[in-house]
Design a protein around this motif. Sequence first.
Motif, mmCIF file in Angstrom:
data_model
loop_
_atom_site.group_PDB
_atom_site.id
_atom_site.type_symbol
_atom_site.label_atom_id
_atom_site.label_comp_id
_atom_site.label_asym_id
_atom_site.label_seq_id
_atom_site.Cartn_x
_atom_site.Cartn_y
_atom_site.Cartn_z
ATOM 1 N N ASP A 860 -3.012 -6.215 -2.036
ATOM 2 C CA ASP A 860 -2.985 -5.752 -3.272
ATOM 3 C C ASP A 860 -2.421 -7.077 -4.100
ATOM 4 O O ASP A 860 -2.782 -6.974 -5.097
ATOM 5 C CB ASP A 860 -1.777 -4.638 -3.191
ATOM 6 N N ASP A 861 -1.554 -7.757 -3.716
ATOM 7 C CA ASP A 861 -1.088 -9.067 -4.309
ATOM 8 C C ASP A 861 -2.047 -9.854 -4.400
ATOM 9 O O ASP A 861 -2.073 -10.777 -5.611
ATOM 10 C CB ASP A 861 -0.019 -9.660 -3.487
ATOM 11 N N LEU A 862 -3.156 -10.137 -3.810
ATOM 12 C CA LEU A 862 -4.180 -10.996 -3.751
ATOM 13 C C LEU A 862 -5.174 -10.334 -4.862
ATOM 14 O O LEU A 862 -5.519 -11.270 -5.841
ATOM 15 C CB LEU A 862 -5.058 -11.076 -2.514
ATOM 16 N N GLY A 863 -5.440 -9.169 -4.856
ATOM 17 C CA GLY A 863 -6.165 -8.752 -6.120
ATOM 18 C C GLY A 863 -5.268 -8.886 -7.351
ATOM 19 O O GLY A 863 -6.208 -9.326 -8.499
ATOM 20 N N CYS A 864 -3.999 -8.833 -7.413
ATOM 21 C CA CYS A 864 -3.317 -9.171 -8.912
ATOM 22 C C CYS A 864 -3.536 -10.590 -9.100
ATOM 23 O O CYS A 864 -3.564 -10.921 -10.400
ATOM 24 C CB CYS A 864 -1.884 -8.614 -8.586
ATOM 25 N N ALA A 865 -3.358 -11.472 -7.977
ATOM 26 C CA ALA A 865 -3.379 -12.788 -8.429
ATOM 27 C C ALA A 865 -4.628 -13.197 -8.866
ATOM 28 O O ALA A 865 -4.916 -13.992 -9.552
ATOM 29 C CB ALA A 865 -3.112 -13.629 -7.105
ATOM 30 N N ASP A 876 -10.917 -6.358 -8.260
ATOM 31 C CA ASP A 876 -11.458 -5.012 -8.026
ATOM 32 C C ASP A 876 -11.733 -4.602 -6.695
ATOM 33 O O ASP A 876 -11.311 -3.571 -6.313
ATOM 34 C CB ASP A 876 -12.315 -4.721 -9.059
ATOM 35 N N ALA A 877 -12.581 -5.408 -6.185
ATOM 36 C CA ALA A 877 -13.025 -4.866 -4.923
ATOM 37 C C ALA A 877 -11.948 -5.037 -3.787
ATOM 38 O O ALA A 877 -11.628 -4.181 -2.924
ATOM 39 C CB ALA A 877 -13.958 -6.137 -4.232
ATOM 40 N N ILE A 878 -11.084 -6.238 -3.961
ATOM 41 C CA ILE A 878 -9.677 -6.260 -2.864
ATOM 42 C C ILE A 878 -8.936 -5.324 -3.340
ATOM 43 O O ILE A 878 -8.092 -4.702 -2.429
ATOM 44 C CB ILE A 878 -9.260 -7.495 -3.420
ATOM 45 N N THR A 879 -8.507 -5.017 -4.286
ATOM 46 C CA THR A 879 -7.671 -3.671 -4.910
ATOM 47 C C THR A 879 -8.078 -2.512 -4.286
ATOM 48 O O THR A 879 -7.186 -1.733 -3.673
ATOM 49 C CB THR A 879 -7.541 -3.702 -6.163
ATOM 50 N N GLU A 893 3.202 5.978 -1.836
ATOM 51 C CA GLU A 893 4.127 5.081 -3.103
ATOM 52 C C GLU A 893 3.280 4.075 -3.300
ATOM 53 O O GLU A 893 3.041 3.556 -4.348
ATOM 54 C CB GLU A 893 5.395 4.917 -2.530
ATOM 55 N N LEU A 894 2.675 3.313 -2.264
ATOM 56 C CA LEU A 894 1.920 1.902 -2.395
ATOM 57 C C LEU A 894 0.551 2.394 -3.153
ATOM 58 O O LEU A 894 0.111 1.632 -4.235
ATOM 59 C CB LEU A 894 1.372 1.395 -1.127
ATOM 60 N N CYS A 895 -0.072 3.323 -2.777
ATOM 61 C CA CYS A 895 -1.328 3.725 -3.547
ATOM 62 C C CYS A 895 -0.898 4.172 -5.065
ATOM 63 O O CYS A 895 -1.763 3.688 -5.924
ATOM 64 C CB CYS A 895 -1.838 5.149 -2.940
ATOM 65 N N ALA A 896 -0.016 4.532 -5.298
ATOM 66 C CA ALA A 896 0.539 5.037 -6.749
ATOM 67 C C ALA A 896 0.722 3.693 -7.581
ATOM 68 O O ALA A 896 0.237 3.527 -8.750
ATOM 69 C CB ALA A 896 1.441 5.811 -7.123
ATOM 70 N N ARG A 897 1.302 3.002 -6.822
ATOM 71 C CA ARG A 897 1.585 1.414 -7.192
ATOM 72 C C ARG A 897 0.221 0.689 -7.635
ATOM 73 O O ARG A 897 0.244 -0.198 -8.829
ATOM 74 C CB ARG A 897 2.318 0.650 -6.594
ATOM 75 N N ILE A 898 -0.612 0.594 -6.623
ATOM 76 C CA ILE A 898 -1.994 -0.124 -6.992
ATOM 77 C C ILE A 898 -2.445 0.363 -7.921
ATOM 78 O O ILE A 898 -3.218 -0.351 -8.827
ATOM 79 C CB ILE A 898 -2.737 0.191 -5.605
ATOM 80 N N ARG A 899 -2.678 1.816 -8.174
ATOM 81 C CA ARG A 899 -3.347 2.401 -9.283
ATOM 82 C C ARG A 899 -2.729 2.100 -10.685
ATOM 83 O O ARG A 899 -3.445 1.653 -11.597
ATOM 84 C CB ARG A 899 -3.733 3.802 -9.188
ATOM 85 N N ASP A 901 -0.761 -0.606 -11.470
ATOM 86 C CA ASP A 901 -0.967 -2.120 -11.682
ATOM 87 C C ASP A 901 -2.225 -2.426 -12.062
ATOM 88 O O ASP A 901 -2.535 -3.334 -12.723
ATOM 89 C CB ASP A 901 -0.318 -2.727 -10.288
ATOM 90 N N SER A 902 -3.182 -2.071 -11.150
ATOM 91 C CA SER A 902 -4.607 -2.486 -11.413
ATOM 92 C C SER A 902 -5.176 -1.630 -12.589
ATOM 93 O O SER A 902 -6.405 -2.249 -13.147
ATOM 94 C CB SER A 902 -5.492 -2.320 -10.073
ATOM 95 N N GLY A 903 -4.816 -0.769 -12.973
ATOM 96 C CA GLY A 903 -5.265 0.030 -14.110
ATOM 97 C C GLY A 903 -6.679 0.814 -13.651
ATOM 98 O O GLY A 903 -7.677 1.600 -14.295
#
Length: 996
Positions: A860-865, A876-879, A893-899, A901-903
Amino acid sequence: MTGRRIACWETLSCRVQCFASHSGVRAVVFSFARARQFDAQFERLRRAFSRCLSGEAGIVLVEGAVGCGKTYALEAVTAQAAKAGALVLKAYGSSADPAPLDTLRQLLDSPRLPKATADRLRRALDHGALGAAGLLETAGSATPGVPLTQVQGAREFRAALYELAAREPVVICVDELQCVDGLSLQYLLYLATRSHAAKLLMVFAQATDSEQKDAVFNTELLRQPNFQRVRLERLSWEETARLLTTRLGLPDSTDVSYNWYEVSGGNPLLLRALMDDYRTGGVPPLPHHAVDPVVGDMFVQAVLTCVYRSGHTVSRLAEGIAVLGASASPDLLARLLGLGPVGIQRGVAALAGAGLIDGLAFRDPSVEAAVLEDMEPGARLDMNRRAAVLLHQGGGATLAVARHLLAAQSADEPWAVPLLRDAAQQALAEDDAPLAVACLELAYAACDDEELRASIRIGTAGIMWRLNPSASERLLEEPLAALRAERLPASHIGRLIELLLAHGRIEEARCAIGRLNAVMNSAAPTPLSQFRMTARWAQEAGATDTDAQDPGTPERAPGDAPRQGPDGGAFHAPSPSSHRPSSLSTITAAFTGFFGGGEREESPVAAAERVLEVSPLTDATFESIVNSVNALVYAGRPDKAAPWCDSLMEEAESRRSPGWRAIFASIRAEIALRQGNLVESAAYATTALEIVPGRDGSVFIGGPLASQILAYTAMGKYDTAARQLSRPVPEALFRSIYGLGYTRARGRYYLATNRFNAALGEFLMAGKLAQHWELDQPAMLPWRSDAAEAWLALGEREKAATLVSEQLSRIGAGDSRVRGVSLRLLAAAGDHEHRSRLLGQAVEELQCSGDRLELARALDDLGCALRTSGDHGRADAITGRAWQMAKECGAAELCARIRLDSGLDPGDPRQVVQTVRGPLGAKTTVHPSLGSKLSESETRVAALAVDGYTNREIAANLYITISTVEQHLTRVYRKLNIRSRQQLPSALRAEVDEIA
């Protein structure tokens, strides 16, 4: 008789009388008669009554074991006689000591007895009672010295009955003849030996092999020409089957009848009681299913009635057999009860005849339990004490003697304490830990030697691990108090230290080591780490390659038995004592050799696996086995630890050791956490907490409780985690190693709920304790990365980077999990220029560790970077992969945060992931038009398949099984209307580039 015996007797007496008075009594009795095939015997009774009607007196003795139908037969005869117009007079013998002639006075209770005759009989009995101390003449001749009142009373009694029998037929029935008082027997004998021409039938019933009040009585009856004997036997198993079918509707099955016969012994009374219990508590029979008897209150009451109606000697013999159990023998019973061989033989025959025993053992454990429970408590204790002494004198088995000492609650004999200690070891060898603990507890109570008492108490604490870690921990309080008072012998301090450390009580262990150093006057004080393997696990794991080759199979010693490991391979166990340190020198030497400081240079993983392969699960090896499983966990190999832990949990359960199972379940919960299996971790932790009763007073709960809190927090179930945190824990928890994990779990909860300062305080406190206890190793407690995360949340990136860098410097090449987490946080604390590179390294490390949850966070952090740098396709693929992995872990909780943060909504199949990235370093782009026909997972598989990846390579890239790959490809072929991967359209041809 005790209250229970009286209640049993009254209950069954009422049931028999009600049964006899029922309108269908003869049909029921005859049903039993036909089943038992004694029609001929009953016909003899009927003919005797017929002769009575014609003026010929008769005497019939009905014999049989207690419960075999004598009373039923008498009731049938009297019912027929009364119907034919005869006057029936009844009397019953009593097991209580009756007054002289009390039995015969019962004959006067008949309402049909004429008043004049009743008065005359009463005067005769009163007359005879005046000389109750004398003896009556027998067989027609006066005995010298017999009081004249006795003879006159007997004559008047006979004359009154003869006068009555001259007018109408008279039937005298006396049941339980063996219990009739002696003077009544003499009157009956006087009547029987002088009654030949009268309408008088005398029917007696007595139990076979019973004690006789008057040995002459039966002999004199045999001399009479009008005497007959009828013998009633027990049911056979065929007759039992017929009754079960006709009376209960049970299937006509040999197995069914045999089970019921084994419990009842073919005794009709016991069988009837079993039937009543079955009607009350049984289940309806099912076709082709065995129907087992139900042992309930009626059966127990019937058993006690059979025992105590057989006479005092037989009842004492039954008690002796119940007390001695498997140790019973005729000689031992004779010595225990003070009976001669003839008495033992007669009593055994009576019990066997009633179907209560087979050999010298009760047919069913419930019978033995009922007899024991009905004994007077004091008499039972005394009999068990004497049985222990007799068995010990005769060289009886140690465990058998110990069981009697336990039952007697006494160990006063000089040999008792050593024997109980030996018995405890034998009980452990048979996996009977409760018995071992009971033996040691009794030995402790009887021992007055202080040093020996300390040894026994510490030994009991070690054994109690099997049953209840909390109870084991409480048993250490007394030795600890003796240690503080400087009364604990030096020879026991080392073992106390081991147990304290096994319970995680670090502070007490440090104090005990200090005391040991003082007692030994050691120039070089012993550090805690020489006793504790945990610190060395982490230390060596960080500096050693965990992929070292496994050692060869150890050489098999003669006589070693193979044992199966979790992979099914056979290995062999050395002597149990080979893994239990007995002194400071052996502890130090063992730990040094285990971790490569001795002659063998092995990685912690190889050394731990070697111990697990050669060590059977025993009390002596338990601690080293637990240490070895933990070694695999802290060396970064939870994948190796999990199957061992599962195997050990199953073995602990099969060997009735719930305490061991709770400990392995707690370790399994931590293993699941380190693999990212949150739901599984919470379940194992719950299992560990539920197994052990009284757990709230123990520091042990800190381990599984920490796993629960961490799992629920990572799931986003903060209310559930808070409820676990609100559970009371002992203050001692925070002086134990379990307190480190619990404190960390509390900090992770605070961090997840945005209480960053509170979280930071928890992490720093845990780190301070770990340093103080010489346990500051990231593999055990990554408190620096936890604190760094809190500093980042507070905006202190520099402090976070310092802590993470320090943690990285303390770990070696083997700890990929901690290194991956540290690199992820270092990337978050650094500038954007190096963030993607550090996160890529973090992903690679975490892929090796097997922790899917931490890998999801890194992805998730790599996807954001990547999204920040403009590479939206890869981002998007990594996320999407991070979201999928977090979902599989149960981290809502992590699933919700990924959604957020990534939109993106990775769970929406319409938002197709355009880029697939796997651990092999491949990047694949998929054509949207074709991708829209496929699901997200199918798209990933098809994209790699069209580029020539094998199914195995696809599985490795996407963290799925080969079988899943095959299923996805099958669905892809169907949706695209093709038959093989060679037909995949060129539009799916992907560009594969190395990721920088």
